[in-house]
Design an enzyme around this catalytic site. Structure first.
Site, PDB file in Angstrom:
ATOM      1  N   TRP A  40      10.605  -2.645 -22.132  1.00 40.22           N
ATOM      2  CA  TRP A  40       9.892  -1.967 -21.667  1.00 40.22           C
ATOM      3  C   TRP A  40       8.962  -0.938 -21.466  1.00 40.22           C
ATOM      4  CZ3 TRP A  40      13.812   2.437 -19.612  1.00 40.22           C
ATOM      5  CH2 TRP A  40      14.675   2.849 -20.353  1.00 40.22           C
ATOM      6  N   ASP A  41       9.051  -0.513 -22.413  1.00 39.73           N
ATOM      7  CA  ASP A  41       8.052   0.163 -23.332  1.00 39.73           C
ATOM      8  C   ASP A  41       6.864  -0.429 -23.484  1.00 39.73           C
ATOM      9  OD1 ASP A  41      10.388   0.098 -24.797  1.00 39.73           O
ATOM     10  OD2 ASP A  41       8.583   1.403 -26.165  1.00 39.73           O
ATOM     11  N   GLN A 110      16.005  -6.282 -21.914  1.00 40.64           N
ATOM     12  CA  GLN A 110      15.958  -5.108 -21.905  1.00 40.64           C
ATOM     13  C   GLN A 110      15.418  -4.224 -20.043  1.00 40.64           C
ATOM     14  OE1 GLN A 110      12.819  -3.049 -23.662  1.00 40.64           O
ATOM     15  NE2 GLN A 110      13.968  -1.572 -25.151  1.00 40.64           N
ATOM     16  N   ASP A 167      19.935   2.841 -26.716  1.00 35.98           N
ATOM     17  CA  ASP A 167      20.823   2.179 -27.280  1.00 35.98           C
ATOM     18  C   ASP A 167      21.826   3.007 -27.860  1.00 35.98           C
ATOM     19  OD1 ASP A 167      18.566   1.574 -27.225  1.00 35.98           O
ATOM     20  OD2 ASP A 167      17.932   1.230 -29.556  1.00 35.98           O
ATOM     21  N   TRP A 352      19.715   9.053 -28.036  1.00 36.97           N
ATOM     22  CA  TRP A 352      19.791   8.757 -26.464  1.00 36.97           C
ATOM     23  C   TRP A 352      21.178   9.458 -26.181  1.00 36.97           C
ATOM     24  CZ3 TRP A 352      17.266   7.469 -23.006  1.00 36.97           C
ATOM     25  CH2 TRP A 352      15.486   6.493 -23.110  1.00 36.97           C
ATOM     26  N   GLU A 395       8.501  10.705 -29.011  1.00 36.24           N
ATOM     27  CA  GLU A 395       9.692  10.297 -27.832  1.00 36.24           C
ATOM     28  C   GLU A 395      10.670  10.198 -27.234  1.00 36.24           C
ATOM     29  OE1 GLU A 395      11.429   7.987 -31.421  1.00 36.24           O
ATOM     30  OE2 GLU A 395      12.617   5.999 -29.875  1.00 36.24           O
TER      31      GLU A 395
HETATM   32  C1  9WN Z   1      15.949  -1.172 -30.424  1.00 32.28           C
HETATM   33  C2  9WN Z   1      10.746   0.961 -28.753  1.00 32.28           C
HETATM   34  C3  9WN Z   1      12.560   1.352 -28.412  1.00 32.28           C
HETATM   35  C4  9WN Z   1      12.958   1.925 -26.495  1.00 32.28           C
HETATM   36  C5  9WN Z   1      14.290   1.131 -26.876  1.00 32.28           C
HETATM   37  C6  9WN Z   1      14.763   3.003 -27.645  1.00 32.28           C
HETATM   38  C7  9WN Z   1      14.164   2.033 -28.867  1.00 32.28           C
HETATM   39  C8  9WN Z   1      15.099   0.450 -31.179  1.00 32.28           C
HETATM   40  C9  9WN Z   1      15.097   1.066 -32.039  1.00 32.28           C
HETATM   41  O1  9WN Z   1      12.635   1.541 -29.381  1.00 32.28           O
HETATM   42  O2  9WN Z   1      15.622   1.137 -28.973  1.00 32.28           O
HETATM   43  O3  9WN Z   1      15.446  -2.298 -29.225  1.00 32.28           O
HETATM   44  O4  9WN Z   1      15.249   0.306 -32.734  1.00 32.28           O
HETATM   45  O5  9WN Z   1      16.089   2.055 -31.867  1.00 32.28           O
HETATM   46  O6  9WN Z   1      16.106   2.717 -27.897  1.00 32.28           O
HETATM   47  O7  9WN Z   1      14.449   2.034 -25.151  1.00 32.28           O
HETATM   48  O8  9WN Z   1      12.517   0.663 -26.082  1.00 32.28           O
HETATM   49  O9  9WN Z   1      10.664   2.345 -28.037  1.00 32.28           O
END
Ligand code: 9WN
Length: 430
Positions: A40-41, A110, A167, A352, A395
């Site tokens: 989704w990024d 995702q 997460d 989160w 972030e």
């Molecule tokens: C695990 C990349 C990603 C986002 C998620 C965010 C975080 C990863 C992590 O980072 O997740 O997938 O290592 O914490 O929660 O939304 O896509 O930015």
């Protein structure tokens, strides 16, 4: 394009964040913390790139789709290389975990925002050739959800907290307590560049890895009834409902009927209808196995994305503005918090569990716009730009001070800033 006095600076800095995170094949979420292409990024980054370089934006989509599995799933991470400084990396996910083109990937998905991103890109820079190339892949991914992530109530069911993109949201606490202890030893890489107190706890990480182990043991193809972690997710369902609608529009551009995608979108809206909680004035996830009350989080407002036109919109806006819940408060002016301030699980600096996220703000701006609240969308748009202008491209943010947390120079924050500047709120959308 600029809307704020400082928006030319904001714009220039956002462009430079995306450029500096560009690996050449994909734009990394952040400079150090996340070395792969996250699903989704990538969608949000595509929306940002659409405003500065449509050719590069199309390549971002192509790179993500290189990771698509033969069953249609688009994984949550496409690593693009065999060795990365991230845990769990390609070796932990296992050799069978790769896209049709052999690129190493994770083995879960995702939030499916990609069709929405492709629609925005197409509206800004039409290319039917590009749509012909990618729409079939989007259709296959959306169908995969129907076959693999739908339970009886019609909600998208997630089998790992990472699938939600949120997460360590307290929404998952109760389901995570059911997960058996992890059996392998591992060392966390995610707390090397970011202070541990801003990240998930060790216990949460152990549960994430334990779920991964059990998924790997069943070839990443669990019957939903047997999965260790299960949640009917209001957030993912809202995003997919919107994305189905966007996919229908893309089919129509290509001269095909969008009826199937549109009817899937409507079914998701009907499923969301069953998640309305009148006492809270919010939508609430379905806990599949336990019936403990789900904590009050911003996920409950996100069905706005589907374009609601019921009196519920007023209740959702009330929650968004409520200083006790998600709204600006005298000691915490930045909003919306990811968890209600009144919820016992609220922690303003932990990932989160409280901080403000610019990508969520973007979803809510677009959701308020689609749900007939352009003036409210505009206020949140300006507030979000103000937050980033004052505190930089982080972030996530502490709602009290606005201080940036997590990874610096964060790509999706830059991407949504570009879109919020360049596409003002439309007064008439519904
Ligand atoms: C695990 C990349 C990603 C986002 C998620 C965010 C975080 C990863 C992590 O980072 O997740 O997938 O290592 O914490 O929660 O939304 O896509 O930015």
């Amino acid at each position: 394009m600029p809307v704020l006095p400082s928006s030319d600076v904001l714009w220039r800095d956002a462009v430079s964040v995306l450029e500096s995170n560009d690996s050449g094949v994909f734009v990394k979420p952040g400079p150090r913390q996340y070395p792969g292409q996250w699903n989704w990024d990538a969608a949000l980054i595509t929306i940002g790139l659409a405003h500065i370089d449509p050719v590069r934006a199309r390549d971002e989509v192509r790179s993500l789709l290189k990771g698509q599995w033969s069953n249609g799933m688009v994984p949550h991470i496409v690593f693009h290389q065999a060795t990365v400084d991230y845990f769990p990396g390609p070796t932990t996910w296992g050799a069978s975990s790769c896209g049709v083109s052999g690129v190493p990937t994770s083995a879960i998905t995702q939030p499916p925002l990609l069709a929405t991103a492709v629609r925005i890109l197409h509206e800004l820079h039409p290319s039917t050739d590009f749509l012909e190339e990618v729409v079939p892949s989007l259709e296959r991914w959306h169908r995969w959800f129907q076959g693999r992530r739908l339970d009886g109530d019609g909600l998208v069911t997630i089998i790992h907290p990472w699938e939600s993109g949120m997460d360590n949201s307290p929404r998952f606490d109760s389901a995570l307590r059911e997960v058996p202890p992890v059996t392998t030893e591992f060392s966390r890489r995610d707390v090397v560049h970011v202070p541990p107190e801003q990240r998930p706890s060790d216990a949460e990480y152990e549960a994430y890895v334990s779920i991964l182990e059990s998924l790997r043991a069943c070839g990443y193809s669990p019957a939903l009834s047997e999965a260790e972690f299960l949640l009917g997710d209001v957030f993912l369902t809202s995003i997919l409902s919107r994305a189905e609608d966007d996919l229908a529009a893309l089919h129509e551009v290509l001269g095909a009927p969008g009826t199937e995608a549109r009817s899937r979108s409507e079914s998701f809206m009907a499923a969301l209808d069953g998640c309305w909680n009148e006492d809270r004035g919010l939508f609430v996830d379905h806990e599949r196995r336990r019936k403990t009350p789900v904590p009050i989080t911003v996920a409950g407002i996100t069905p706005l994305l589907t374009g609601l036109d019921t009196p519920r919109v007023a209740r959702l806006v009330e929650a968004l503005d409520d200083p006790q819940r998600f709204g600006p408060a005298p000691d915490a002016q930045w909003y919306p918090t990811s968890v209600a301030k009144s919820d016992p699980s609220f922690q303003p600096r932990c990932y989160w569990r409280g901080p403000v996220w610019a990508n969520v703000n973007w979803l809510l701006v677009r959701g308020l716009e689609s749900s007939g609240r352009p003036e409210r969308a505009e206020a949140l748009r300006m507030h979000t730009l103000d937050l980033v202008a004052r505190h930089g491209y982080w972030e996530y943010y502490d709602p009290r001070s606005g201080q940036g947390l997590g990874s610096e120079n964060f790509s999706w924050t830059a991407a949504v800033v570009l879109d919020l500047i360049a596409r003002p709120v439309s007064p008439t959308q519904r």
